[in-house]
Design a protein around this motif. Structure first.
Motif, short mmCIF file in Angstrom:
data_model
loop_
_atom_site.label_atom_id
_atom_site.label_comp_id
_atom_site.label_asym_id
_atom_site.label_seq_id
_atom_site.Cartn_x
_atom_site.Cartn_y
_atom_site.Cartn_z
N ARG A 246 -15.06 18.53 76.88
CA ARG A 246 -14.68 17.12 76.82
C ARG A 246 -15.45 16.32 77.85
O ARG A 246 -15.83 16.84 78.90
CB ARG A 246 -13.20 16.95 77.12
CG ARG A 246 -12.29 17.69 76.21
CD ARG A 246 -10.88 17.56 76.72
NE ARG A 246 -9.93 18.19 75.83
CZ ARG A 246 -8.64 17.98 75.88
NH1 ARG A 246 -8.13 17.18 76.79
NH2 ARG A 246 -7.84 18.59 75.02
N PRO B 173 -15.26 12.02 79.41
CA PRO B 173 -14.67 10.69 79.26
C PRO B 173 -15.65 9.78 78.52
O PRO B 173 -16.86 9.87 78.72
CB PRO B 173 -14.49 10.21 80.70
CG PRO B 173 -14.77 11.37 81.57
CD PRO B 173 -15.51 12.38 80.78
N ASP C 84 -10.90 10.82 76.43
CA ASP C 84 -11.97 11.81 76.31
C ASP C 84 -12.49 11.87 74.89
O ASP C 84 -11.81 11.48 73.94
CB ASP C 84 -11.45 13.21 76.68
CG ASP C 84 -11.29 13.40 78.18
OD1 ASP C 84 -11.74 12.53 78.95
OD2 ASP C 84 -10.74 14.44 78.57
#
Length: 139
Positions: free
Chosen positions: A44, A46, A70
């Motif tokens: 992941r 952001p 995310d």
């Protein structure tokens, strides 16, 4: 992922450099151990990371929202390559961005690169009349 697993085994890769091109074409990403990459755990990032400008700033207009959720980074098996200058056997893989429900993210490379290639005068085999250098004229 079968091609990637084969590549990792063949080259005895210990680390993966996950590369995600942002909106400006800057390579963002992470270096992760092979075991974590092979575990199937989703990587992941952001969304704000993908909006960072080339100077490290962020656009004045908030595109990602207040919560900055995310996005998932999905490897493209066709892009796996060895990193010859790495001390330990390391591979790099370009990743693409999707939402958690699997829908494409507006930050994915196809959204950016696809627009450029669709508008490229050389796409259909037509040569550009523009100079091939990267110099710009102020006239």
């Amino acid at each position: 992922m079968e091609n990637i697993d084969e590549f990792l085994r063949k080259h005895r890769i210990t680390e993966i450099e996950a590369i995600i091109p942002d909106m400006a074409g800057t390579a963002r990403g992470k270096i992760i151990p092979r075991s974590k990459f092979e575990s199937g755990e989703s990587m992941r990032l952001p969304q704000a990371v993908m909006m960072q400008t080339v100077t490290g700033d962020y656009p004045e207009v908030g595109i990602t929202g207040v919560t900055d959720p995310d996005i998932l980074c999905v490897p493209d098996p066709t892009t796996i390559r060895l990193i010859p200058w790495a001390v330990d056997p390391t591979a790099q893989v370009i990743h693409d961005c999707v939402h958690f429900d699997g829908t494409p993210s507006p930050f994915r490379r196809a959204a950016c690169c696809g627009k450029c290639s669709r508008n490229s005068p050389t796409r259909a085999g037509v040569r550009s009349s523009r100079p091939s250098s990267n110099s710009f004229s102020s006239t």
